[in-house]
Each structure stands twice: as C-alpha cells, then as structure tokens.
Write a protein that holds these residues in place. Sequence first.
Motif, mmCIF file in Angstrom:
data_model
loop_
_atom_site.group_PDB
_atom_site.id
_atom_site.type_symbol
_atom_site.label_atom_id
_atom_site.label_comp_id
_atom_site.label_asym_id
_atom_site.label_seq_id
_atom_site.Cartn_x
_atom_site.Cartn_y
_atom_site.Cartn_z
ATOM 1 N N GLY A 37 0.787 -1.233 0.000
ATOM 2 C CA GLY A 37 0.000 0.000 0.000
ATOM 3 C C GLY A 37 0.814 1.274 0.000
ATOM 4 N N ILE A 38 2.122 1.172 0.270
ATOM 5 C CA ILE A 38 2.978 2.369 0.331
ATOM 6 C C ILE A 38 4.301 2.046 -0.353
ATOM 7 C CG2 ILE A 38 4.024 4.118 1.814
ATOM 8 C CD1 ILE A 38 2.156 3.170 4.062
ATOM 9 N N SER A 39 4.703 2.864 -1.303
ATOM 10 C CA SER A 39 5.952 2.641 -2.025
ATOM 11 C C SER A 39 7.136 2.651 -1.055
ATOM 12 C CB SER A 39 6.146 3.712 -3.095
ATOM 13 O OG SER A 39 5.125 3.635 -4.071
ATOM 14 N N PRO A 40 8.189 1.875 -1.343
ATOM 15 C CA PRO A 40 9.265 1.636 -0.366
ATOM 16 C C PRO A 40 9.991 2.879 0.145
ATOM 17 C CG PRO A 40 9.378 0.030 -2.133
ATOM 18 C CD PRO A 40 8.355 1.031 -2.535
ATOM 19 N N VAL A 41 10.432 3.766 -0.754
ATOM 20 C CA VAL A 41 11.199 4.931 -0.296
ATOM 21 C C VAL A 41 10.300 5.879 0.490
ATOM 22 C CG1 VAL A 41 12.569 6.933 -1.026
ATOM 23 C CG2 VAL A 41 12.869 4.735 -2.173
ATOM 24 N N LEU A 42 9.067 6.075 0.026
ATOM 25 C CA LEU A 42 8.123 6.901 0.782
ATOM 26 C C LEU A 42 7.850 6.257 2.136
ATOM 27 C CD1 LEU A 42 6.196 9.284 1.033
ATOM 28 C CD2 LEU A 42 4.430 7.872 -0.077
ATOM 29 N N GLN A 43 7.734 4.942 2.149
ATOM 30 C CA GLN A 43 7.521 4.209 3.401
ATOM 31 C C GLN A 43 8.652 4.491 4.391
ATOM 32 O OE1 GLN A 43 7.544 -0.483 4.689
ATOM 33 N NE2 GLN A 43 6.882 0.023 2.629
ATOM 34 N N ALA A 44 9.897 4.450 3.897
ATOM 35 C CA ALA A 44 11.043 4.735 4.767
ATOM 36 C C ALA A 44 11.013 6.173 5.268
ATOM 37 C CB ALA A 44 12.346 4.468 4.017
ATOM 38 N N GLY A 45 10.584 7.107 4.400
ATOM 39 C CA GLY A 45 10.497 8.507 4.810
ATOM 40 C C GLY A 45 9.429 8.732 5.863
ATOM 41 N N LEU A 46 8.255 8.116 5.668
ATOM 42 C CA LEU A 46 7.182 8.242 6.654
ATOM 43 C C LEU A 46 7.589 7.618 7.985
ATOM 44 C CD1 LEU A 46 4.068 7.388 4.429
ATOM 45 C CD2 LEU A 46 4.808 9.648 5.212
ATOM 46 N N ARG A 47 8.299 6.504 7.901
ATOM 47 C CA ARG A 47 8.797 5.842 9.107
ATOM 48 C C ARG A 47 9.732 6.768 9.875
ATOM 49 N NH1 ARG A 47 12.672 0.718 8.371
ATOM 50 N NH2 ARG A 47 14.124 2.411 7.938
ATOM 51 N N SER A 48 10.641 7.433 9.163
ATOM 52 C CA SER A 48 11.577 8.357 9.807
ATOM 53 C C SER A 48 10.846 9.547 10.407
ATOM 54 C CB SER A 48 12.625 8.846 8.799
ATOM 55 O OG SER A 48 13.516 7.815 8.443
ATOM 56 N N ALA A 49 9.833 10.063 9.686
ATOM 57 C CA ALA A 49 9.085 11.219 10.175
ATOM 58 C C ALA A 49 8.368 10.893 11.484
ATOM 59 C CB ALA A 49 8.085 11.679 9.112
ATOM 60 N N GLY A 50 7.722 9.735 11.534
ATOM 61 C CA GLY A 50 7.049 9.349 12.767
ATOM 62 C C GLY A 50 8.027 9.090 13.900
ATOM 63 N N SER A 51 9.151 8.480 13.554
ATOM 64 C CA SER A 51 10.136 8.145 14.581
ATOM 65 C C SER A 51 10.807 9.378 15.157
ATOM 66 C CB SER A 51 11.196 7.211 13.993
ATOM 67 O OG SER A 51 10.612 6.003 13.571
ATOM 68 N N VAL A 52 11.051 10.386 14.316
ATOM 69 C CA VAL A 52 11.722 11.577 14.828
ATOM 70 C C VAL A 52 10.809 12.324 15.802
ATOM 71 C CG1 VAL A 52 11.061 13.303 13.073
ATOM 72 C CG2 VAL A 52 13.319 13.419 14.143
ATOM 73 N N LEU A 53 9.493 12.255 15.589
ATOM 74 C CA LEU A 53 8.562 12.866 16.540
ATOM 75 C C LEU A 53 8.588 12.117 17.876
ATOM 76 C CD1 LEU A 53 5.508 13.611 14.200
ATOM 77 C CD2 LEU A 53 7.204 15.241 15.081
ATOM 78 N N LEU A 54 8.629 10.788 17.797
ATOM 79 C CA LEU A 54 8.750 9.996 19.017
ATOM 80 C C LEU A 54 10.049 10.313 19.749
ATOM 81 C CD1 LEU A 54 7.542 6.474 17.805
ATOM 82 C CD2 LEU A 54 6.352 7.982 19.406
ATOM 83 N N LEU A 55 11.122 10.441 18.977
ATOM 84 C CA LEU A 55 12.429 10.710 19.566
ATOM 85 C C LEU A 55 12.457 12.080 20.240
ATOM 86 C CD1 LEU A 55 15.358 9.748 19.924
ATOM 87 C CD2 LEU A 55 15.889 10.878 17.748
ATOM 88 N N MET A 56 11.840 13.074 19.620
ATOM 89 C CA MET A 56 11.799 14.409 20.222
ATOM 90 C C MET A 56 11.028 14.382 21.537
ATOM 91 S SD MET A 56 11.253 16.662 16.725
ATOM 92 C CE MET A 56 11.162 18.248 17.560
ATOM 93 N N GLY A 57 9.930 13.615 21.575
ATOM 94 C CA GLY A 57 9.184 13.478 22.823
ATOM 95 C C GLY A 57 10.007 12.766 23.884
ATOM 96 N N TRP A 58 10.728 11.718 23.488
ATOM 97 C CA TRP A 58 11.601 10.981 24.397
ATOM 98 C C TRP A 58 12.685 11.892 24.967
ATOM 99 C CZ3 TRP A 58 12.803 6.425 26.829
ATOM 100 C CH2 TRP A 58 14.142 6.176 27.112
ATOM 101 N N CYS A 59 13.309 12.683 24.097
ATOM 102 C CA CYS A 59 14.383 13.580 24.541
ATOM 103 C C CYS A 59 13.862 14.672 25.471
ATOM 104 C CB CYS A 59 15.087 14.199 23.331
ATOM 105 S SG CYS A 59 16.073 13.015 22.385
ATOM 106 N N ARG A 60 12.680 15.160 25.191
ATOM 107 C CA ARG A 60 12.085 16.173 26.063
ATOM 108 C C ARG A 60 11.828 15.592 27.457
ATOM 109 N NH1 ARG A 60 9.619 21.061 25.479
ATOM 110 N NH2 ARG A 60 7.974 21.583 26.973
ATOM 111 N N TRP A 61 11.326 14.351 27.484
ATOM 112 C CA TRP A 61 11.054 13.680 28.758
ATOM 113 C C TRP A 61 12.349 13.414 29.515
ATOM 114 C CZ3 TRP A 61 11.455 8.078 29.838
ATOM 115 C CH2 TRP A 61 10.982 7.752 31.115
ATOM 116 N N ARG A 62 13.428 13.061 28.792
ATOM 117 C CA ARG A 62 14.711 12.736 29.410
ATOM 118 C C ARG A 62 15.575 13.972 29.666
ATOM 119 N NH1 ARG A 62 15.988 7.794 31.350
ATOM 120 N NH2 ARG A 62 18.105 7.987 30.536
#
Length: 297
Positions: A37-62
């Motif tokens: 349902g999602i082309s591979p390179v776009l899939q990797a980009g969306l994965r990174s976008a979601g992960s960087v938001l999680l990481l920013m929340g993690w860093c703020r908490w830490r």
Amino acid sequence: MTPQRHAHLDALAMTLMVGLCALWGLNQVAAKVANAGISPVLQAGLRSAGSVLLLMGWCRWRGVRLWEPDGSGRAGLAAGLLFSAEFALIYWGLDYTPASRAVVFLYTAPFVVALGLHWLVPAERLSRVQGLGLVCAFGGILLAFGDNLSLPDKRQVIGDSMLLAAAIMWGGTTVLVRTSRLSAIRPSKTLFYQLGVSAITLPIASPLLGEKGIIGEPSALVWASLAGQTVIVAFASYLTWFWLISRYPATRLSAFSFLTPLFGMLLGALLLNERITWSLSAAMALVAAGIWLVNRR
C-alpha cells in the motif's frame, strides 16, 4: 560527557545485538507487507518522520537538549545524508536486481566498517583470525543466497552497483559515527540527525525515483506494519544500536549484522509462507562461527 568504552563485547551487548538482528529481520517482513500500500522509499520517509517525533518526545522527557551547540552539526548532517542515500539506493537498486542478489552485495558493509576503523581507530584493529571470522560470516550469506549469483545482465549490473554503494554508505555511516564528534554526544542526538534528515529527503526522493506513493487505499495491516516499523525499528532499535556503538567496538558489533538477512529468511518462511532453502541451517552455523572468531579474545 564521553561514555565509558569497552574493549570487548559482554553478555549484554551480545544479547542486544542478537535481538536487534532478529528485529531487523522481522522488519524485512513488515516492509514487504507495507509495500502493498505504500511505495518503499516513501515508506522509509514516513517511518523516519514518525520516529523523529517519538524521539523528540523521548528527549524532552529525558531532558536531552537536541538543539544545543556541541560541534556535531556537520558530522550529524553528513550521517543523515548517508543514511538517506543508503535507503534510496537500496530500494532503487531492487528495481534492477533481485532481492536475493541484493543481500549479498549489501552485506559487504561490515568489511567497510572493519577496513575504515582498522586505519582510523587503532583500538579497533582486527587480527588475522578476526578477519577470517568476517569472511566466514560472509560465507554464510553466500551459502544462503548465493544460488542466485549467476553472471549478471546489464540491468543487474546497475542494481548490484547501487547495492554495493549502499553498503559502502551503511558502513561509512558507522565509521563516521565512531570517529567524529558524534561518538561523544548522546546516542539520541545521533539518531535525531539521521531520522530528521531522512524524514525530509526520502519523501522528496520518492517521486523523483518514479514511485507511486500511496497505492490505492492501504489496508489496516499496511498501516499497522508501518506503525510497527516506526516505533519498534526506527525509534527503539536504532536508539539501542547507537547506544551500543558509543560504548562497544563497532567492528565487533557489525559482525552480528550478518544474522539479519538469515532471520529475515527464517521469519519470512514462518510468517509469509516463503520458500526456505536447506542451506539456512548451515548458513546460520557459518555466521555464528564467524561472529565467535571476530569476538574471541
């Protein structure tokens, strides 16, 4: 503060690496599911976008300050660009060469790490026996996937070259992290550079590579697969990987990466009913022997 470094891998590091390789092998299965349902390179980009938001929340908490000047900006940008180019070349190259051939070329990356750190970091130089261990582990990959290594046609030469370039970038990223200012900062900030840059560049690269983007109406399974890759792989497992690099010899850690495609092969057989060859057990044994030789004292 520079983290304490270990000269050898202990039980914790080895256990974490086996777990990471199993997760990365499972990620190969998850990516195949999401490709529906999602082309591979776009899939990797969306994965990174979601992960960087999680990481920013993690860093703020830490209480980790991601924007604080520490002299790591140039190296971080370079690491992010290498990370992005690696994924783009892998997925683009798979349009030209079969995945079974691609694995063999991609997993030359540990040799790039070994050679780079041999010249740049005296403490990580491998002995002849340890070098033999890398060759032995790579022999396991050849045993599992080498049936498809016939003489390539022109298209496969292009794809093979792309995968080899991706392997150089993968190994080069590890060398850069180990030998630059990135080795002295928090692993979360090193990951932030890679996820942040790839979250911008990969969605731009997707249409340039001729991808369709979102294909039809992706199923709930496709979105669940992407969510799992985002939370478990790109956020949690990569953060663990950079934590390990900051504390243990990168060459010895990289030797474990030969397990990843074998786990992917095994999990693909279990979850997707893919064909599994008789040589997988022998390949696992060769890789395990190689890892032991690389990490023996």
